[in-house]
Write an enzyme that holds these catalytic residues in place. Structure first.
Site, short mmCIF file in Angstrom:
data_model
loop_
_atom_site.label_atom_id
_atom_site.label_comp_id
_atom_site.label_asym_id
_atom_site.label_seq_id
_atom_site.Cartn_x
_atom_site.Cartn_y
_atom_site.Cartn_z
N ASN A 12 0.62 -1.13 0.02
CA ASN A 12 0.11 0.00 0.18
C ASN A 12 0.73 1.14 0.07
OD1 ASN A 12 -1.83 2.19 0.50
ND2 ASN A 12 -2.48 1.43 2.47
N TRP A 13 0.85 1.73 -1.17
CA TRP A 13 2.16 3.08 -1.31
C TRP A 13 1.39 4.30 -0.67
CZ3 TRP A 13 3.80 2.38 -7.03
CH2 TRP A 13 4.45 1.23 -7.09
N LYS A 14 0.07 4.31 -0.14
CA LYS A 14 -0.67 5.65 0.45
C LYS A 14 -0.44 6.56 -0.54
CE LYS A 14 -0.13 3.24 4.77
NZ LYS A 14 -0.14 3.37 6.14
N HIS A 102 -9.24 1.16 5.02
CA HIS A 102 -8.10 1.34 5.80
C HIS A 102 -8.59 2.41 6.93
CE1 HIS A 102 -3.98 2.62 6.63
NE2 HIS A 102 -3.72 1.60 5.80
N GLU A 104 -6.85 5.05 7.80
CA GLU A 104 -6.56 6.21 7.69
C GLU A 104 -7.78 6.92 6.95
OE1 GLU A 104 -2.83 5.63 5.54
OE2 GLU A 104 -1.95 5.10 7.41
N GLU A 174 -4.98 -4.72 10.69
CA GLU A 174 -4.15 -3.68 10.90
C GLU A 174 -4.37 -2.89 12.23
OE1 GLU A 174 -2.16 -2.40 6.92
OE2 GLU A 174 -3.97 -1.21 7.31
N GLY A 180 2.70 2.66 10.64
CA GLY A 180 3.74 3.82 10.73
C GLY A 180 4.39 4.32 11.71
N SER A 220 3.39 -1.68 10.35
CA SER A 220 5.18 -1.64 10.47
C SER A 220 5.78 -2.82 10.21
CB SER A 220 5.55 -0.97 11.66
OG SER A 220 5.26 0.19 12.04
N GLY A 241 3.12 -0.91 4.25
CA GLY A 241 3.07 0.34 3.93
C GLY A 241 4.29 1.01 3.50
N GLY A 242 4.97 1.65 4.55
CA GLY A 242 6.35 2.14 4.33
C GLY A 242 7.37 1.25 3.62
P1 13P Z 1 3.13 0.73 7.49
O1 13P Z 1 3.63 -0.57 6.97
O2 13P Z 1 3.76 1.84 7.18
O3 13P Z 1 2.98 0.70 9.08
O4 13P Z 1 1.30 0.82 6.96
C1 13P Z 1 0.77 -0.15 7.28
C2 13P Z 1 -0.37 0.16 6.33
O5 13P Z 1 -1.40 0.98 6.87
C3 13P Z 1 -0.61 -0.64 5.04
O6 13P Z 1 -1.85 -0.44 4.78
#
Ligand code: 13P
Length: 260
Positions: A12-14, A102, A104, A174, A180, A220, A241-242
């Protein structure tokens, strides 16, 4: 005997990587991954909307086995919804998987369980696979309400969904406090919640659906935590994510999942 579940690693590149950077990231990832990795793992990438057409062209042009995903969509096919993206448009771009619910989107953009459910059904209607995210906040965790929260999001998200649709879906556990932040749930914690999710699926539908549905952990995830997560009986992959923004790190996570 049911088929063993194939692990699914999703990036997930956000709101990161413009379409030029996205093309480079996908090409590098493809180059880093041995061809046979796809024999034992599925890999999806979820770029921002403005990158999707470019990434689709690269994936199809080079016959890559990467699965194209999206991060979000609206629930209607078309209409007066300024700024929104139709699930029909995503399907037309050969998007196969869409993240929905998600944390977010829930926390920053006010999506509630009912909104998540209509989006999820719209994604299914267009023959795409929803990745339904569920997870508790730190306050809920500290109050001992992890399972209540996660299972209520799961139940609301699945409203009106049939067993055969659920069997092909993906649930991503999640925990909000792990996204993050560099804090990962321990493998034991991830397993406990993913197992509770699978039991809830069995109770709601049946044992075959519970055995088929894939459950990811997200929050993470790094190469260093992948092996212990993948060793958990009810963790079938990761929503990253990251670490998915760095093709070297993401490829390492995928290789570890493929050999788990
Ligand atoms: P991180 O891996 O950056 O914590 O993000 C997780 C995430 O929200 C994937 O959807």
């Amino acid at each position: 005997m049911p088929e063993p579940r194939r692990p699914l690693i999703s990036g997930n590149w956000k709101m990161n990587l413009n379409h030029f950077e996205a093309i480079q990231a996908v090409q590098k990832l493809h180059w880093l991954l041995p061809k046979d990795v796809y024999e034992t793992v599925d890999v999806s990438v979820h770029p921002p909307f403005t990158d999707i057409r470019s990434v689709q062209t690269v994936i199809q042009g080079d016959s890559m086995e990467l699965i194209l995903g999206a991060q979000h969509c609206h629930h209607d096919d078309s209409g007066a919804f300024t700024g929104e993206i139709s699930p029909a448009f995503l399907a037309k771009l050969d998007v196969k998987m869409v993240i929905v619910g998600h944390s977010e989107r829930r926390q920053i953009f006010g999506e509630d369980d009912a909104t998540v459910n209509v989006k999820l059904r719209a994604i299914l209607k267009h023959s795409m696979t929803p990745i339904l995210c569920v997870g508790e906040t730190l306050a809920e965790r500290e109050a001992g309400e992890t399972e209540i929260r996660v299972l209520s999001q799961l139940s609301a998200g699945l409203d009106g969904v049939k067993a055969e649709q659920a069997a092909s879906m993906v649930i991503a556990y999640e925990p909000v406090w792990a996204i993050g932040t560099g804090h990962t749930a321990t493998a034991a914690d991830a397993q406990a919640v993913c197992s509770a999710i699978r039991s809830a699926i069995a109770a709601r539908f049946d044992a075959a659906t519970a055995a088929a549905i894939r459950i990811q952990y997200g929050g993470s995830v790094k190469a260093g935590t992948t092996e212990e997560l993948m060793a958990c009986a009810d963790v079938d992959g990761a929503l990253v994510g990251g670490a998915s923004l760095d093709p070297d790190e993401f490829a390492q996570i995928i290789r570890l999942a493929a050999s788990s």
